[in-house]
Design an enzyme around this catalytic site. Structure first.
Site, PDB file in Angstrom:
ATOM      1  CG  LEU A   1      74.978  24.739  75.666  1.00  0.00           C
ATOM      2  CD1 LEU A   1      74.655  23.409  75.000  1.00  0.00           C
ATOM      3  CD2 LEU A   1      74.699  25.891  74.699  1.00  0.00           C
TER       4      LEU A   1
ATOM      5  CG  HIS B   1      45.656   6.952 103.981  1.00  0.00           C
ATOM      6  ND1 HIS B   1      45.547   8.204 104.541  1.00  0.00           N
ATOM      7  CD2 HIS B   1      45.842   6.077 105.006  1.00  0.00           C
ATOM      8  CE1 HIS B   1      45.651   8.087 105.864  1.00  0.00           C
ATOM      9  NE2 HIS B   1      45.836   6.799 106.166  1.00  0.00           N
TER      10      HIS B   1
ATOM     11  N   GLY C   1      63.069  43.727  98.058  1.00  0.00           N
ATOM     12  CA  GLY C   1      62.076  43.049  97.222  1.00  0.00           C
ATOM     13  C   GLY C   1      61.550  41.788  97.886  1.00  0.00           C
TER      14      GLY C   1
ATOM     15  CD  GLU D   1      57.418  44.236  97.981  1.00  0.00           C
ATOM     16  OE1 GLU D   1      56.779  44.983  97.208  1.00  0.00           O
ATOM     17  OE2 GLU D   1      58.366  43.514  97.600  1.00  0.00           O
TER      18      GLU D   1
END
Length: 463
Positions: free
Chosen positions: A39, A442, A177, A200
């Site tokens: 799955l 902080h 890409g 690209e």
């Protein structure tokens, strides 16, 4: 008589399995069809989860080899055990997919093993067996998009699936890409020793994301050693004994040149997976890009058939599919399921990370919406200094009149986590002042988000 269910979901990826669990929680008798042996769909098996495992392992390797010395930790003779790294990735995947199996048992979701085909509204066939359901949800996800002239064999020319299983580090990896998948996997193999070149078609990386972020990402990844060939297109690939020879031309047209690679990763995007589902026979309408057409409630044109995730319009993101899975289950239960598409974050898991939610500056300008921008660099953040990750910044965009947060764009350490604060702000219709006046611990990286919100009104403290 065929076994009958209230709901059958086709596909057990993030959208499908989440939809199944939520529907079961709401009292429905649910089945989920999955043809894989496990799955979890693409995401858990060959996508999000294994890629993040390799990203983490490769980050650890590079930090040990090159980063620890700055902290006074001297390590000599660092060696790569790629087989062990790959085995660990497999262990991570196994734990996740078994987790989904457990959730199915816990929620009494029936797993129908095999490929599904819709044979009529309310009726499907899986492995020669027929099942009936009051409603059907298509959640079959997406597949890697092909490129003419570049034939994938998952050994020399690979998609993301093959790039996750390479048995050795290539000397030269060429990525076709400059989007999320290509940059993430390119980063993995660059850290492990490969020379990486990204080709690209457009004049920028990560199309659709904020332009300023894209330029910063290109600069930082370039400093890390990744080479970029923008405004270029691959027109052919020839495999030989010693690798692959690519034919590359300017995107606008012009003379071709050859680039040699040991391995080529094809990562130009993904396309919806609808093959073999019987959608045409059932009369389910698709749009011009092959996606299942749905209305605002995820319903197709055929009563009782719905669709979610990568197979419909919208960003191809696992968490978008999950939210749609929950929404459609709640709608079927008579509730008001809804997804706010303006508040869906997107993350690129390079290092530094890139994260975004809401509108970009380019989109706001195109829509004629007046806005204010606040920016804060990580170089002025104390925690970023302490951990040694000061590249990048946080940018928050707010409506010029109402101050409502419209978008946020970040590049820096762990911004995939930081973006959740702004997703929540957009979901609740918060203003930049709401974010700015919220107390942040902080020293944390989150303070950069607060400072960027302060900067919207020109009152950042630490810069």
């Amino acid at each position: 008589m065929p076994e009958s269910f209230d709901l059958i979901i086709i596909g057990a990826g993030p959208g499908g399995y989440v939809c199944a669990i939520r529907a079961a929680q709401l009292g429905m008798k649910v089945a989920c069809v999955e043809k894989r042996a496990t799955l979890g769909g693409t995401c858990l098996n060959v996508g999000c989860i294994p890629s993040k495992a390799l990203l983490q392992s490769s980050e650890n390797f590079e930090e040990t080899a090159h980063g620890f010395a700055a902290h006074g930790i001297m390590v000599e003779g660092v060696k790569l055990d790629l087989a062990r790294m790959q085995a660990r990735k497999g262990e991570v995947v196994s734990a996740n997919v078994k987790g989904v199996e457990f959730l199915f048992r816990k929620n009494k979701v029936t797993w129908l093993k095999g490929a599904a085909r819709i044979i009529a509204p309310g009726k499907i066939e899986v492995a020669g067996e027929t099942y009936e359901a009051k409603n059907i949800v298509i959640a079959t996800g997406s597949d890697s998009a092909p490129l003419r002239g570049v034939e994938v064999d998952e050994q020399r020319i690979v998609t993301s699936t093959g790039a996750l299983e390479l048995p050795e580090v290539p000397k030269h990896l060429v990525v076709i890409g400059g989007g999320v998948i290509g940059l993430e996997l390119g980063s993995v193999w660059r850290r492990l020793g490969a020379e990486v070149t990204v080709i690209e078609f457009l004049d920028r990386l990560v199309p659709g994301m904020d332009g300023e972020i894209a330029k910063q990402l290109e600069r930082i990844l370039g400093k890390q050693g990744i080479k970029f060939r923008l405004k270029s297109k691959v027109t052919g690939a020839t495999k030989g004994k010693d690798g692959v020879t690519l034919s590359v031309e300017p995107a606008a047209g012009g003379a071709a040149e050859e680039i040699k690679a040991d391995v080529v990763l094809l990562a130009i995007g993904r396309r919806p997976y609808t093959e073999g589902l019987g959608l045409a026979e059932a009369g389910v309408a698709l749009d011009e890009r092959g996606r299942v057409k749905t209305d605002a409630h995820f319903a197709t044109n055929i009563p009782g058939i719905y669709a979610i995730g990568d197979v419909i319009a919208g960003p191809m993101l696992a968490h978008k599919a999950e939210d749609e899975g929950v929404a459609v289950a709640e709608i079927l239960a008579g509730q008001a399921g809804h997804v706010n598409y303006a508040a869906i974050p997107g993350v690129v898991y390079t290092w530094p990370e890139v994260a975004a939610v809401g509108a970009t500056e380019e989109e706001l300008k195109q829509a004629g919406i007046a806005y204010k921008a606040g920016k804060f660099p990580f170089s002025a953040n104390g925690r970023a200094r302490a951990i040694g990750d000061v590249d990048g910044f946080v940018k928050i965009l707010a409506d010029a009149k109402t101050d409502r947060v419209l978008g946020a764009h970040m590049i820096g350490p762990d911004v995939g986590t930081l973006i959740a604060e702004i997703s929540l702000a957009i979901e609740f219709g918060a203003s930049s002042e709401d974010v700015a006046r919220t107390c942040h611990a902080h020293p944390t990286l989150n303070e950069a988000v607060k400072e960027a919100a302060l900067a919207v009104e020109g009152r950042a403290i630490h810069i």
